[in-house]
Design an enzyme around this catalytic site. Sequence first.
Site, PDB file in Angstrom:
ATOM      1  N   GLU A 100      26.630 -83.679 -24.925  1.00  0.00           N
ATOM      2  CA  GLU A 100      25.850 -82.526 -25.515  1.00  0.00           C
ATOM      3  C   GLU A 100      26.734 -81.229 -24.983  1.00  0.00           C
ATOM      4  O   GLU A 100      26.610 -80.037 -25.924  1.00  0.00           O
ATOM      5  CB  GLU A 100      24.507 -82.423 -24.664  1.00  0.00           C
ATOM      6  CG  GLU A 100      23.470 -83.671 -25.119  1.00  0.00           C
ATOM      7  CD  GLU A 100      23.542 -84.197 -26.442  1.00  0.00           C
ATOM      8  OE1 GLU A 100      23.700 -83.139 -27.185  1.00  0.00           O
ATOM      9  OE2 GLU A 100      23.703 -85.110 -26.895  1.00  0.00           O
ATOM     10  N   HIS A 103      29.104 -80.361 -27.840  1.00  0.00           N
ATOM     11  CA  HIS A 103      28.660 -79.945 -28.877  1.00  0.00           C
ATOM     12  C   HIS A 103      28.344 -78.295 -28.728  1.00  0.00           C
ATOM     13  O   HIS A 103      28.613 -77.567 -29.597  1.00  0.00           O
ATOM     14  CB  HIS A 103      26.967 -80.324 -29.263  1.00  0.00           C
ATOM     15  CG  HIS A 103      27.024 -81.879 -29.996  1.00  0.00           C
ATOM     16  ND1 HIS A 103      27.974 -81.970 -30.757  1.00  0.00           N
ATOM     17  CD2 HIS A 103      26.152 -82.877 -29.365  1.00  0.00           C
ATOM     18  CE1 HIS A 103      27.698 -83.314 -31.210  1.00  0.00           C
ATOM     19  NE2 HIS A 103      26.934 -83.987 -30.290  1.00  0.00           N
TER      20      HIS A 103
END
Length: 240
Positions: A100, A103
């Site tokens: 994550e 990202h």
Amino acid sequence: MYYYLLFLLILIPFLAFSGWASARVGSTYSAFDKIANRSCMTGYDTATRLMHNRGVYDIAVNRVDGKLTDHYNPSKKVVNLSMSTFGSASVASVAVAAHEVGHVMQKQEGYVPYKIRNVLVPLTNIGSRLALPLILIGILLDAFWYAAPMPVGEWIVYAGIALYGLSTLFMLVTLPVEFNASKRAKKMLVEDGVLAPEEVAGASKVLSAAALTYVAALCVSLVYFLRFMLIALSFLRKRN
């Protein structure tokens, strides 16, 4: 009938692949969630360290309900980690948390496929809701082809196919975004001392299993899109 049977013969293996991919990501995560990482860092610790070490301080890390519901919300500037990831110090949890953060770094650095995917998000949300209903409505209206003053049903089908195509395009663009985030994750985990080099193999298996679900979703979407394209071609043959 022949084309429909052919469609089913092509679709069924991809549906089976999709089911297998979903089961694999769950089993792989569960296996490596039982293995504690040597640094004893949790998913929360990992996400925070990786971002702070790269000068990112304006992204919050929150806990959300569920298992493997982890996601980065750029509009709210928050990395949401699932219950199974947030407080766990396993190899699997830090791999997911780092993904994550991958990202986050894509957005920070202006990674082009990530920017394209974000542009497609609102269009895809509309398309995913309207595409199939429009196609079905169009086919029903087309049953009254000769009674209608113009091929209304045909054009509604085309609109539905176009919207469904946006969803398929979104899934296609998602692949490089997800693979790149995983690549960044593995690199950051070693650079920042969260995982030892020999622990990365486990993290890689978790991330690779998750990536397979995106590949499977794209395959199923492509099969349906090709089916809808054949419907469009049948309309054109009927017109000619």
